[in-house]
Scaffold this motif. Structure first.
Motif, PDB file in Angstrom:
ATOM      1  N   LEU A  62      -1.601   2.047  -6.577  1.00  0.00           N
ATOM      2  CA  LEU A  62      -2.217   2.903  -5.553  1.00  0.00           C
ATOM      3  C   LEU A  62      -3.596   2.397  -5.139  1.00  0.00           C
ATOM      4  O   LEU A  62      -4.229   2.986  -4.269  1.00  0.00           O
ATOM      5  CB  LEU A  62      -2.343   4.346  -6.050  1.00  0.00           C
ATOM      6  CG  LEU A  62      -1.046   5.122  -6.262  1.00  0.00           C
ATOM      7  CD1 LEU A  62      -1.350   6.507  -6.812  1.00  0.00           C
ATOM      8  CD2 LEU A  62      -0.248   5.233  -4.973  1.00  0.00           C
ATOM      9  N   ARG A  63      -4.040   1.316  -5.764  1.00  0.00           N
ATOM     10  CA  ARG A  63      -5.381   0.814  -5.480  1.00  0.00           C
ATOM     11  C   ARG A  63      -5.381   0.014  -4.190  1.00  0.00           C
ATOM     12  O   ARG A  63      -4.772  -1.040  -4.096  1.00  0.00           O
ATOM     13  CB  ARG A  63      -5.873  -0.062  -6.631  1.00  0.00           C
ATOM     14  CG  ARG A  63      -7.294  -0.575  -6.452  1.00  0.00           C
ATOM     15  CD  ARG A  63      -7.835  -1.120  -7.762  1.00  0.00           C
ATOM     16  NE  ARG A  63      -7.047  -2.237  -8.241  1.00  0.00           N
ATOM     17  CZ  ARG A  63      -7.280  -3.503  -7.920  1.00  0.00           C
ATOM     18  NH1 ARG A  63      -8.264  -3.801  -7.075  1.00  0.00           N
ATOM     19  NH2 ARG A  63      -6.545  -4.475  -8.416  1.00  0.00           N
ATOM     20  N   LEU A 120       1.669  16.545  -2.538  1.00  0.00           N
ATOM     21  CA  LEU A 120       1.099  15.373  -3.189  1.00  0.00           C
ATOM     22  C   LEU A 120       2.114  14.230  -3.272  1.00  0.00           C
ATOM     23  O   LEU A 120       1.786  13.071  -3.060  1.00  0.00           O
ATOM     24  CB  LEU A 120       0.615  15.732  -4.591  1.00  0.00           C
ATOM     25  CG  LEU A 120      -0.779  16.332  -4.725  1.00  0.00           C
ATOM     26  CD1 LEU A 120      -1.040  16.757  -6.164  1.00  0.00           C
ATOM     27  CD2 LEU A 120      -1.845  15.350  -4.267  1.00  0.00           C
ATOM     28  N   GLU A 121       3.343  14.575  -3.608  1.00  0.00           N
ATOM     29  CA  GLU A 121       4.384  13.553  -3.710  1.00  0.00           C
ATOM     30  C   GLU A 121       4.554  12.810  -2.386  1.00  0.00           C
ATOM     31  O   GLU A 121       4.624  11.570  -2.355  1.00  0.00           O
ATOM     32  CB  GLU A 121       5.709  14.191  -4.104  1.00  0.00           C
ATOM     33  CG  GLU A 121       6.859  13.185  -4.226  1.00  0.00           C
ATOM     34  CD  GLU A 121       8.216  13.865  -4.269  1.00  0.00           C
ATOM     35  OE1 GLU A 121       9.068  13.425  -5.054  1.00  0.00           O
ATOM     36  OE2 GLU A 121       8.418  14.844  -3.502  1.00  0.00           O
ATOM     37  N   SER A 122       4.579  13.539  -1.287  1.00  0.00           N
ATOM     38  CA  SER A 122       4.755  12.900   0.013  1.00  0.00           C
ATOM     39  C   SER A 122       3.567  12.003   0.353  1.00  0.00           C
ATOM     40  O   SER A 122       3.729  10.903   0.882  1.00  0.00           O
ATOM     41  CB  SER A 122       4.957  13.953   1.107  1.00  0.00           C
ATOM     42  OG  SER A 122       3.791  14.737   1.306  1.00  0.00           O
ATOM     43  N   LEU A 123       2.344  12.463   0.012  1.00  0.00           N
ATOM     44  CA  LEU A 123       1.154  11.649   0.260  1.00  0.00           C
ATOM     45  C   LEU A 123       1.162  10.386  -0.596  1.00  0.00           C
ATOM     46  O   LEU A 123       0.828   9.293  -0.124  1.00  0.00           O
ATOM     47  CB  LEU A 123      -0.111  12.453  -0.042  1.00  0.00           C
ATOM     48  CG  LEU A 123      -0.474  13.607   0.890  1.00  0.00           C
ATOM     49  CD1 LEU A 123      -1.763  14.271   0.420  1.00  0.00           C
ATOM     50  CD2 LEU A 123      -0.629  13.130   2.338  1.00  0.00           C
ATOM     51  N   LEU A 124       1.558  10.523  -1.864  1.00  0.00           N
ATOM     52  CA  LEU A 124       1.542   9.392  -2.787  1.00  0.00           C
ATOM     53  C   LEU A 124       2.571   8.337  -2.405  1.00  0.00           C
ATOM     54  O   LEU A 124       2.302   7.134  -2.483  1.00  0.00           O
ATOM     55  CB  LEU A 124       1.790   9.886  -4.212  1.00  0.00           C
ATOM     56  CG  LEU A 124       0.613  10.618  -4.858  1.00  0.00           C
ATOM     57  CD1 LEU A 124       1.068  11.421  -6.071  1.00  0.00           C
ATOM     58  CD2 LEU A 124      -0.477   9.627  -5.259  1.00  0.00           C
ATOM     59  N   ILE A 164       8.149   7.741  -7.752  1.00  0.00           N
ATOM     60  CA  ILE A 164       7.195   8.852  -7.691  1.00  0.00           C
ATOM     61  C   ILE A 164       7.973  10.149  -7.495  1.00  0.00           C
ATOM     62  O   ILE A 164       8.779  10.259  -6.560  1.00  0.00           O
ATOM     63  CB  ILE A 164       6.193   8.662  -6.537  1.00  0.00           C
ATOM     64  CG1 ILE A 164       5.438   7.339  -6.697  1.00  0.00           C
ATOM     65  CG2 ILE A 164       5.204   9.828  -6.479  1.00  0.00           C
ATOM     66  CD1 ILE A 164       4.542   6.987  -5.521  1.00  0.00           C
ATOM     67  N   GLY A 165       7.736  11.119  -8.375  1.00  0.00           N
ATOM     68  CA  GLY A 165       8.465  12.382  -8.279  1.00  0.00           C
ATOM     69  C   GLY A 165       7.585  13.580  -8.524  1.00  0.00           C
ATOM     70  O   GLY A 165       6.421  13.461  -8.927  1.00  0.00           O
TER      71      GLY A 165
END
Length: 323
Positions: A171-172, A117-121, A71-72
């Motif tokens: 992510l589900r 968003l990246e950190s949350l994902l 993820i980036g």
């Protein structure tokens, strides 16, 4: 009641295995995905010149049950993807086969938003546990105003809604199961009935529930200690769950599930419990009534058809006009 959502999918080159764009009604986000073999076409798209987040996805050679994911975030997605396409020895990444990038149609997604968003994902992907993350330690980026954090929380939920539709399940989150009181088993869509599977000869007892299309074997259920079936079918799944520590050996000579675990079907769940191929439609039975999973499912279908027929008959009996 859960409301439906409208998604708009577009096959860029008219083929199901090519580039695909996706949007959700009333969401400013825009998703573009495609195979690595189409990267030369993908990087020419206008979306690739924007700020956004992206996912590199490929098989995990050490775990056939889940993918590897990176993820980036970047303010120039096309340029970053060109870097990732280099050989590993030159600073690129070899594992990935598909890419998915998320940008904003109104171009109001800033670098700060993307980093947040990246950190949350990354945190979310670790919590869900459906993939192996190639990322190192995620930075806890929280340098956003409160209003922007609220906007990004909404943006994140749309991403989590969209990605499974496109075939990205990492992510589900697993659904929370609801143990139904015995007198209400099978009543209503919100109540998930409890099924049990017993192998008395070996002292094995397991419990499961079906939620959102997946069959969950519940924590503390028992399973056979080793695979005794033929070397095919669900043997690799059984061995992978032992390797991952989802099921562990107990003092009674059997294995035990240390956490709830989802399976693609009742038969996959039954096979892992039994240590051999098994028909989950007959092996899993309702805890109170003893009906098999197949009988319970048939009953739901028949009840739905009966209700539909009754409703249709009621509509036809109504007069078209009144004197």
């Amino acid at each position: 009641m859960t409301l439906g959502r409208s998604l708009r999918l577009f096959l860029v080159d008219g083929t199901p295995n090519g580039l695909l764009t996706a949007e959700i009604m009333n969401w400013t986000g825009h998703v573009l995905t495609g195979p690595r073999s189409k990267l030369s076409e993908l990087v020419q798209r206008p979306e690739c010149g924007r700020t956004g987040i992206y996912f590199l996805v490929g098989p995990d050679p050490d775990n056939t049950l889940r993918p590897l994911v990176y993820i980036g975030e970047t303010d120039d997605v096309g340029k970053r993807l060109k870097q990732h396409n280099r050989p590993e020895a030159q600073g690129g990444k070899d594992f990935w086969e598909r890419v998915c990038l998320v940008t904003s149609k109104d171009q109001n997604l800033t670098k700060a938003h993307a980093k947040y968003l990246e950190s949350l994902l990354i945190r979310n992907a670790k919590e869900v546990g459906r993939c192996g993350l190639v990322n190192g330690t995620a930075h806890d980026y929280a340098n956003l105003p409160e209003s922007d954090r609220a906007d990004m929380a909404f943006f994140l939920e749309q991403i989590r809604t969209m990605l499974p539709v496109l075939g990205f399940d990492f992510l589900r989150a697993s659904a929370r199961y609801l143990v139904a009181p015995p007198e209400h088993e099978g009543d209503g869509a919100d109540i998930s009935p409890v099924f049990v599977m017993n192998i008395p000869r070996h002292g094995i007892h397991a419990s499961g529930q079906e939620i959102d299309g997946e069959f969950f074997v519940l924590k503390d259920s028992m399973a056979r200690r080793e695979w005794i079936g033929t070397e095919r079918g669900y043997q690799s799944l059984f061995q992978q769950l032992i390797k991952d520590g989802v099921i562990v050996a107990g003092l009674d000579g059997n294995c035990r599930f240390v956490q709830d675990h989802s399976f693609s079907s009742p038969s996959a769940a039954a096979a892992v419990v039994a240590g051999r191929s098994a028909n989950g439609r007959t092996k899993w039975k309702l805890e109170s009534s003893g009906l098999s999973y197949g009988e319970w499912q048939d009953g739901k279908v028949n009840a739905a058809l009966t209700d539909e027929t009754a409703a249709s008959a009621g509509d036809n009996a109504r007069p078209d006009s009144f004197d």
